[in-house]
Design an enzyme around this catalytic site. Structure first.
Site, PDB file in Angstrom:
ATOM      1  CE  LYS A  52      -7.326  -0.997   4.691  1.00 54.49           C
ATOM      2  NZ  LYS A  52      -7.297  -2.456   4.428  1.00 54.49           N
ATOM      3  CB  ALA A  67     -10.309  -6.088   8.931  1.00 54.51           C
ATOM      4  CG  ASP A  68      -4.385  -3.953   6.343  1.00 49.27           C
ATOM      5  OD1 ASP A  68      -4.748  -3.542   5.225  1.00 49.27           O
ATOM      6  OD2 ASP A  68      -3.225  -4.362   6.568  1.00 49.27           O
ATOM      7  CB  THR A  69      -5.303  -9.526   5.822  1.00 54.29           C
ATOM      8  OG1 THR A  69      -6.543  -9.673   6.525  1.00 54.29           O
ATOM      9  CG2 THR A  69      -4.530 -10.828   5.890  1.00 54.29           C
ATOM     10  CB  ALA A 104      -5.005  -5.058  12.518  1.00 54.28           C
TER      11      ALA A 104
END
Length: 194
Positions: A52, A67-69, A104
């Site tokens: 991203k 970010a990624d969840t 992250a």
């Protein structure tokens, strides 16, 4: 230095405000978020955050934060449910058990990049059919990893967590603040800009 938030999530903007950070612009990346065959949740989440950040074009003097969840039930990745049926399946799977939430964060500035992930253990109480039906009716599951929002109506369904609450919401603030500092971007409580 200008900050680009590589996410359209209003929750991430609200969380950044808690550390005194307001993005100069928001740019939602368009990437393929399909997990690779056999990819475990933690490496998957880190890869998504990095991809991203890499997908957002930035100008000199800009940094991008993405970010990624991901919700992980064992090795199974529970992303954003496609529909109410999938959301119900996620809630039934998580009912009465512990799972992990991996968030992250990736930061890119010109030719440098930083990334960090945070894993939080979360336990749902055993959910009744009525609780599941009411939660599904609320629509809050839409666009949420694992089909729930800990900071919303699902909060009372979660009696225990071990780790970062803000990480479960979508942006672990302590780690994000440290990454921003590493890139030379000031955050709240740092004092005057140098």
């Amino acid at each position: 230095m200008r900050l680009v938030l590589g996410s359209s999530s209003p929750r991430r903007r609200e969380l950044l405000a808690q550390i005194g950070v307001t993005p100069d612009r928001v740019a939602a990346p368009e990437i393929d978020e399909t997990p690779r065959k056999g990819e475990a949740p933690r490496p998957y989440c880190l890869r998504m955050a990095r991809e991203k950040a890499a997908a957002i074009a930035i100008a000199p003097g800009e940094i991008v934060l993405s970010a990624d969840t991901t919700v992980a039930a064992g090795r199974r990745i529970l992303g954003k449910p496609a529909d109410e049926t999938e959301a119900e399946g996620f809630l039934r799977l998580l009912s009465g058990r512990r799972h992990r939430v991996v968030t992250a964060v990736a930061l890119r500035r010109e030719d440098r990049a930083w990334a960090r992930d945070v894993v939080t253990a979360v336990r749902f109480k055993r959910l009744s059919d009525e609780e599941i039906a009411a939660y599904l009716r609320s629509g809050e599951w839409r666009g949420k990893a694992g089909g729930y929002a800990i900071h919303g109506l699902a909060g009372p369904l979660i009696p225990w967590i071990s780790g970062s609450f803000t990480g479960v919401v979508g942006l672990p603030l302590a780690e994000t603040a440290n990454l921003l500092r590493a890139a030379g971007y000031p955050v709240a409580l740092d004092g005057p800009a140098k």
